[in-house]
Design an enzyme around this catalytic site. Structure first.
Site, PDB file in Angstrom:
ATOM      1  N   ASN A 119      56.182 173.103  93.988  1.00 43.13           N
ATOM      2  CA  ASN A 119      55.320 172.129  94.670  1.00 43.13           C
ATOM      3  C   ASN A 119      55.017 172.675  96.062  1.00 43.13           C
ATOM      4  O   ASN A 119      55.833 173.393  96.643  1.00 43.13           O
ATOM      5  CB  ASN A 119      56.067 170.794  94.801  1.00 43.13           C
ATOM      6  N   HIS A 121      54.207 171.362  99.902  1.00 41.81           N
ATOM      7  CA  HIS A 121      54.322 170.157 100.738  1.00 41.81           C
ATOM      8  C   HIS A 121      53.845 170.509 102.151  1.00 41.81           C
ATOM      9  O   HIS A 121      54.224 171.557 102.691  1.00 41.81           O
ATOM     10  CB  HIS A 121      55.792 169.706 100.761  1.00 41.81           C
ATOM     11  N   GLY A 160      64.904 165.274  92.431  1.00 43.65           N
ATOM     12  CA  GLY A 160      64.635 164.448  93.609  1.00 43.65           C
ATOM     13  C   GLY A 160      63.173 164.550  94.033  1.00 43.65           C
ATOM     14  O   GLY A 160      62.368 165.215  93.384  1.00 43.65           O
ATOM     15  N   HIS A 188      46.586 173.504 106.351  1.00 46.87           N
ATOM     16  CA  HIS A 188      45.898 173.878 105.108  1.00 46.87           C
ATOM     17  C   HIS A 188      45.674 175.389 105.029  1.00 46.87           C
ATOM     18  O   HIS A 188      45.887 176.001 103.990  1.00 46.87           O
ATOM     19  CB  HIS A 188      44.540 173.163 105.026  1.00 46.87           C
TER      20      HIS A 188
HETATM   21  C1  GRF Z   1      48.020 169.720 100.367  1.00 54.82           C
HETATM   22  O1  GRF Z   1      48.094 169.446 101.726  1.00 54.82           O
HETATM   23  C2  GRF Z   1      49.391 169.862  99.769  1.00 54.82           C
HETATM   24  O2  GRF Z   1      50.348 170.330 100.668  1.00 54.82           O
HETATM   25  C3  GRF Z   1      49.736 168.462  99.381  1.00 54.82           C
HETATM   26  O3  GRF Z   1      48.526 167.900  98.948  1.00 54.82           O
HETATM   27  C4  GRF Z   1      47.430 168.563  99.596  1.00 54.82           C
HETATM   28  C5  GRF Z   1      46.473 168.999  98.523  1.00 54.82           C
HETATM   29  O4  GRF Z   1      45.267 169.498  99.065  1.00 54.82           O
HETATM   30  N1  GRF Z   1      50.806 168.424  98.419  1.00 54.82           N
HETATM   31  P1  GRF Z   1      44.189 170.151  98.102  1.00 54.82           P
HETATM   32  O5  GRF Z   1      43.852 169.137  97.012  1.00 54.82           O
HETATM   33  O6  GRF Z   1      44.775 171.400  97.532  1.00 54.82           O
HETATM   34  O7  GRF Z   1      42.992 170.428  98.953  1.00 54.82           O
END
Ligand code: GRF
Length: 209
Positions: A119, A121, A160, A188
């Protein structure tokens, strides 16, 4: 033939809910980089309106939208996890990348793909993670804390919420005058590097001759 060319690419499913800019980073990497160790075999969305689905279509990648359907007494989480598992089995997926996927998964998926789900985050875990910490909530909490640094984390998904082993992190400064949006934009850009690095690392472990 180099070793990498004789390896079968790891089949990666990417799960999305929204814009899909991280998915796009993964697509761009596999299109540009012939040594890329993964191939996205399927995109799965829990949101029929996700722009990520348009990105998948444009790249010629098979995409599924999870159905609302009749829960028949199951939780939505269990119901969706069951649908996801069916797709992953059918498409012969090796690894799973959660790239902005908002449904929390049930244990059955983690049990079937142990250490095979990652994942991304948008904060430096273990800080600013857990239930309710997604999207702008994360960046608002970071700004309210007065921390001078934030960033993103790629981690293994365990039972978790945002608690699994960290694979890599990329940091950014928090600037005076930052808003949740300006901080999110800065993070981003780092996410697009991190998601590719994290997926490649996981994929390399599953490349088969
Ligand atoms: C990202 O900021 C990621 O960290 C989080 O959700 C967002 C998804 O952005 N889990 P995108 O859809 O890839 O533009």
């Amino acid at each position: 033939m180099s070793d990498i060319l004789s390896l079968k690419k790891t089949a990666a499913a990417v799960l999305v809910s929204g814009n899909g800019t991280n998915l796009q980073a993964l697509i761009d990497n596999q299109q540009k980089n012939s040594d890329c160790p993964y191939k996205i075999n399927v995109v799965i969305s829990d949101n029929p309106g996700a722009f990520a689905l348009t990105r998948a279509k444009k790249a010629g990648i098979k995409a599924y939208v999870l159905e609302k359907g009749n829960l028949k007494g199951q939780s939505l989480r269990d119901y969706r996890t069951r649908q996801i598992l069916e797709i992953l089995r059918k498409e012969k997926t090796d690894i799973v990348v959660l790239a902005g996927f908002l449904t929390i998964l049930s244990e059955s998926l983690i049990n079937e793909f142990p250490e095979r789900i990652i994942n991304i985050h948008p904060a430096l875990l273990p800080d600013f993670g857990g239930p309710g910490m997604y999207g702008h909530h994360v960046h608002e909490a970071v700004l309210a804390s007065g921390k001078k640094e934030s960033g993103c984390t790629v981690h293994i998904v365990d039972k978790g919420c945002d608690t699994g082993r960290v694979i890599l992190q990329r940091k950014v400064p928090v600037m005076a005058g930052d808003t949740p949006d300006s901080l999110a934009d800065r993070i981003h850009k780092e996410e697009y590097i991190a998601i590719v690095q994290g997926t490649e690392l996981l994929a390399k472990g599953f490349n088969k001759v």
